[in-house]
Design a protein around this motif. Structure first.
Motif: not given
Length: 226
Positions: A144-155
């Motif tokens: 889900d592209k709208d969560n890419y930033i949220n993923y990056h913060k964790r990954l």
């Protein structure tokens, strides 16, 4: 040019299992456009071998084409050494099960730990446990592209220093350079700003080195340096 690359270098060397899975996915009645392209699958397979990846994660599996490319690239002793594993997450197990028989036939299903459901709670739990920080060699995100930033913060905390995160679709059907009044499909227009936001954030993140490539629909590789 792309067709030349596919016919000359990609399709002739594509493993039979990946070819079969690509064809099965192409017959999907609704979302066959969501699959990883054959040239990108070849690229990921080569990249994982080059970095000698052993512990990987994939967020967004769909029918498993990129997952199969990853599993085929991991060392054959993945079943014996428990850290040689792919943690794969997707909200829809039904799509994954379309490709699962092919993955099993290829003899690499034992390398995959598939978990159905949203990835963010799993990532949060991993970070809270503290056992997985800096443990992943490679992480591939095609969700889900709208969560890419949220993923990056964790990954960024889960990938090891020197490890890679790959974000797919960072050219987003060419919409990243389309003028505001360009005729775009509804879903392309909706996610366009999220992809643009991600691209700007990655370019400004001092914790990583980046390389954005026009492979498939665009993939941005992020190498953690701090």
């Amino acid at each position: 040019m792309l067709q030349y690359i596919l016919e000359t270098s990609v399709y002739p060397r594509e493993p039979e299992a990946m070819k079969e899975l690509r064809q099965v996915t192409a017959n999907h009645p609704w979302w066959n456009i969501m699959t990883t392209s054959a040239d990108e699958g070849q690229f990921l397979n080569m990249l994982l071998k080059l970095i000698n990846a052993k512990n990987t994660m994939e967020i967004g599996v769909y029918t498993g084409y990129s997952l199969l490319a990853t599993a085929l690239a991991l060392p054959e002793d993945g079943k014996v050494m428990q850290f040689l594993i792919i943690l794969a997450m997707d909200i829809n197990r039904e799509n994954y099960e379309l490709g699962l028989p092919i993955i099993q036939k290829a003899g690499v299903a034992h390398k995959i730990d598939f978990r159905e459901g949203p990835a963010l709670p799993v990532l949060d739990q991993m970070l809270q446990d503290g056992k997985h920080n800096g443990s992943f060699d490679f992480i591939f995100v095609d969700a889900d592209k709208d969560n890419y930033i949220n993923y990056h913060k964790r990954l960024i905390d889960l990938v090891r220093i020197g490890g890679l995160i790959g974000y797919d679709n960072t050219l987003w059907n060419g919409a990243v350079v389309a003028p505001p009044d360009a005729p775009l499909r509804k879903y392309v227009r909706y996610y366009k700003d999220f992809v643009l936001e991600l691209n700007k954030a990655l370019a400004a993140d001092p914790r990583i080195e980046i390389c954005q490539l026009p492979v498939g629909d665009g993939i941005t590789l992020c190498r953690r340096i701090s």
